[in-house]
Design a protein around this motif. Structure first.
Motif, PDB file in Angstrom:
ATOM      1  N   GLY A   1       0.791  -1.224   0.000  1.00 47.59           N
ATOM      2  CA  GLY A   1       0.000   0.000   0.000  1.00 47.59           C
ATOM      3  C   GLY A   1       0.826   1.277   0.000  1.00 47.59           C
ATOM      4  O   GLY A   1       0.316   2.358  -0.292  1.00 47.59           O
ATOM      5  N   GLN A   2       2.098   1.142   0.316  1.00 45.80           N
ATOM      6  CA  GLN A   2       2.969   2.322   0.403  1.00 45.80           C
ATOM      7  C   GLN A   2       3.312   2.839  -0.999  1.00 45.80           C
ATOM      8  O   GLN A   2       3.528   2.063  -1.921  1.00 45.80           O
ATOM      9  N   ILE A   3       3.345   4.155  -1.134  1.00 46.98           N
ATOM     10  CA  ILE A   3       3.709   4.764  -2.405  1.00 46.98           C
ATOM     11  C   ILE A   3       5.228   4.835  -2.530  1.00 46.98           C
ATOM     12  O   ILE A   3       5.912   5.296  -1.621  1.00 46.98           O
ATOM     13  N   ILE A   4       5.748   4.355  -3.648  1.00 48.23           N
ATOM     14  CA  ILE A   4       7.199   4.343  -3.858  1.00 48.23           C
ATOM     15  C   ILE A   4       7.643   5.621  -4.554  1.00 48.23           C
ATOM     16  O   ILE A   4       8.591   6.260  -4.125  1.00 48.23           O
ATOM     17  N   VAL A   5       6.945   5.978  -5.631  1.00 48.98           N
ATOM     18  CA  VAL A   5       7.142   7.312  -6.191  1.00 48.98           C
ATOM     19  C   VAL A   5       5.793   7.873  -6.608  1.00 48.98           C
ATOM     20  O   VAL A   5       4.887   7.134  -6.973  1.00 48.98           O
ATOM     21  N   SER A   6       5.696   9.188  -6.534  1.00 47.79           N
ATOM     22  CA  SER A   6       4.459   9.851  -6.940  1.00 47.79           C
ATOM     23  C   SER A   6       4.641  10.521  -8.289  1.00 47.79           C
ATOM     24  O   SER A   6       5.692  11.115  -8.555  1.00 47.79           O
ATOM     25  N   SER A   7       3.630  10.417  -9.096  1.00 42.19           N
ATOM     26  CA  SER A   7       3.612  11.098 -10.381  1.00 42.19           C
ATOM     27  C   SER A   7       3.911  12.579 -10.177  1.00 42.19           C
ATOM     28  O   SER A   7       3.345  13.224  -9.301  1.00 42.19           O
ATOM     29  N   GLY A   8       4.838  13.123 -10.975  1.00 48.91           N
ATOM     30  CA  GLY A   8       5.165  14.527 -10.871  1.00 48.91           C
ATOM     31  C   GLY A   8       6.457  14.789 -10.109  1.00 48.91           C
ATOM     32  O   GLY A   8       7.078  15.831 -10.280  1.00 48.91           O
ATOM     33  N   GLU A   9       6.834  13.843  -9.261  1.00 43.30           N
ATOM     34  CA  GLU A   9       8.117  13.964  -8.551  1.00 43.30           C
ATOM     35  C   GLU A   9       9.283  14.023  -9.525  1.00 43.30           C
ATOM     36  O   GLU A   9       9.273  13.328 -10.536  1.00 43.30           O
ATOM     37  N   PRO A  10      10.315  14.794  -9.190  1.00 47.68           N
ATOM     38  CA  PRO A  10      11.501  14.770 -10.049  1.00 47.68           C
ATOM     39  C   PRO A  10      12.192  13.409  -9.986  1.00 47.68           C
ATOM     40  O   PRO A  10      12.212  12.767  -8.946  1.00 47.68           O
ATOM     41  N   ILE A  11      12.712  13.007 -11.124  1.00 49.79           N
ATOM     42  CA  ILE A  11      13.390  11.715 -11.196  1.00 49.79           C
ATOM     43  C   ILE A  11      14.853  11.899 -10.824  1.00 49.79           C
ATOM     44  O   ILE A  11      15.565  12.657 -11.464  1.00 49.79           O
ATOM     45  N   ARG A  12      15.288  11.245  -9.784  1.00 47.98           N
ATOM     46  CA  ARG A  12      16.683  11.361  -9.382  1.00 47.98           C
ATOM     47  C   ARG A  12      17.360  10.008  -9.330  1.00 47.98           C
ATOM     48  O   ARG A  12      18.565   9.912  -9.209  1.00 47.98           O
ATOM     49  N   GLU A  13      16.541   8.967  -9.416  1.00 46.12           N
ATOM     50  CA  GLU A  13      17.107   7.639  -9.232  1.00 46.12           C
ATOM     51  C   GLU A  13      16.566   6.649 -10.251  1.00 46.12           C
ATOM     52  O   GLU A  13      15.482   6.804 -10.793  1.00 46.12           O
ATOM     53  N   PHE A  14      17.353   5.689 -10.490  1.00 47.39           N
ATOM     54  CA  PHE A  14      16.988   4.492 -11.217  1.00 47.39           C
ATOM     55  C   PHE A  14      16.439   3.532 -10.177  1.00 47.39           C
ATOM     56  O   PHE A  14      17.099   3.248  -9.192  1.00 47.39           O
ATOM     57  N   ILE A  15      15.231   3.039 -10.364  1.00 44.47           N
ATOM     58  CA  ILE A  15      14.653   2.164  -9.338  1.00 44.47           C
ATOM     59  C   ILE A  15      14.336   0.806  -9.927  1.00 44.47           C
ATOM     60  O   ILE A  15      13.771   0.715 -11.009  1.00 44.47           O
TER      61      ILE A  15
END
Lengths: 228, 228
Positions: free
Chosen positions: A40-54
């Motif tokens: 249920g936890q959000i890992i990344v949110s739409s709109g966040e800047p991309i800083r990492e390869f996940i």
DNA sequence: CGCGGCTTTGATGTTCATCAAGTAAAGTGG
DNA sequence: CCACTTTACTTGATGAACATCAAAGCCGCG
């Protein structure tokens, strides 16, 4: 434990980091952050800047976006070994999709610049990533078109077969999502998801108790999928 | 004419081959074959082995695949500057899509190995291609989802706006395809394509004579698109 | 000039979304 | 741990959107 060993032996390596030199792999290791995420936890949110390869080491996550009129739309479900920052990571500045854990999961993160540098340095690695991204995109496109060409029964059948064969390797599994989420995945209403799954149950194609699913007649289910 | 000049000045260069050294560009030039294709002519057929990198220099082409039950499905329309071998080129052995010229066009072909070698050698070029492929895939995915979330009127409106703004840069254009092909693009029946375009005509949103379209009320058309 | 595919319009039927209303399950605060 | 609230699930009834079928006119092409 030798930390470098950790990365060298990570099952992930075989698929995606095959072409990296030991030195590069070392660099990956130094930069990577591994972290557990709860269901249920959000890992990344739409709109966040991309800083990492996940990438996903363990578990299942959904990628969704908010369509017009605020309706959620689930684009795909990622499995262990999948890059989950997916397509946007190299072409956009911010995430296109919101990524949420469907079950307890583990992700690894590597600073984007580290990867970018290695892509520039190492042509073979770069080609592998190109192939990987192309394949992922192809899969999503094909999947989407397959889904849209089917009627509701066909879509539900397709989803159930997929869960069984692609995600759980078993005829017997626990749906990792609510009826509403299923509806968001295959573009229909929750009411009809329920209706059709109940039909399948009544017809003896599946057994169903809440989120517990057992596929009883796989052959018929596939026929429904293909004819839908 | 200096042949190298030809490639150096090709409008294509600025977008995709920016990062190539003069030497590499020279190699591209030596390998490239430029050829005209007539309207209706097939450029590549789905299933053919991929041996070349193909890009569109002039014209318009459609990429389609044969869905289940033999129904044609147009995935996207490519414009000049687009790689038309697209996604499959680096991940698959055979073409996924059939590519057909919608109007008289010109394509350039480069042996795949030449490009592959340059991708390996030149990290910056490789990153550019990665970005390009990611973007293309993203666009197709977003476009497909946008389309599916709309009702029929919204889809037709979306298509018309797209032709006007993306492909022809004019409110006045000639549809490069039949009603049946339009239906294949936006997933509806030819009958409804006709019906709805006639409605738009009667309502004064567009003028329509056979394949000739003029958008009279763009604002309203966009409203129909967005509310659909 | 006539044949086959494209286009157009109307009538009919099916599929699916929406609405409504009730039950079960799952959090939440005392 | 129990009452309370909210959220998920389920079933039925209704209506709208859209596909399908049918028939006729049109156009290009051999």
């Amino acid at each position: 434990m030798d930390l470098n060993q950790t990365c060298k032996n990570c099952k992930f390596r075989s698929h995606l980091f095959d072409k990296l030199s030991d030195e590069q792999l070392q660099k990956v290791y130094k930069n990577k952050k591994s972290s557990p995420v709860k269901k249920g936890q959000i890992i990344v949110s739409s709109g966040e800047p991309i800083r990492e390869f996940i990438y996903l080491v363990e578990g299942l996550v959904k990628l969704q976006k908010i369509g017009i009129k605020g309706k959620e739309q689930i684009i795909t479900i990622a499995r262990p070994m999948d890059f989950i920052s997916l397509l946007s990571v190299l072409s956009k500045d911010t995430y296109e999709y919101t990524i949420t854990a469907l079950v307890d999961s583990v992700v690894c993160r590597i600073e984007l610049n580290t990867i970018r540098m290695m892509l520039r340095e190492n042509g073979d690695f770069s080609l592998d990533i190109l192939r990987y991204i192309s394949n992922t995109a192809d899969d999503i496109i094909n999947h989407t078109y397959a889904l849209n060409s089917k009627n509701l029964r066909g879509r539900i059948a397709m989803l159930l077969v997929e869960f069984s064969e692609k995600y759980f390797n078993s005829n017997d599994f626990i749906l990792p999502m609510s009826r509403k989420e299923i509806a968001e995945m295959i573009d229909m209403t929750p009411e009809n998801v329920i209706r059709i799954m109940s039909e399948f149950r009544k017809d003896g194609v599946i057994k169903l108790r809440s989120k517990q699913v057992e596929i009883v007649n796989m052959e018929l289910l596939k026929k429904i999928r293909d004819l839908g």
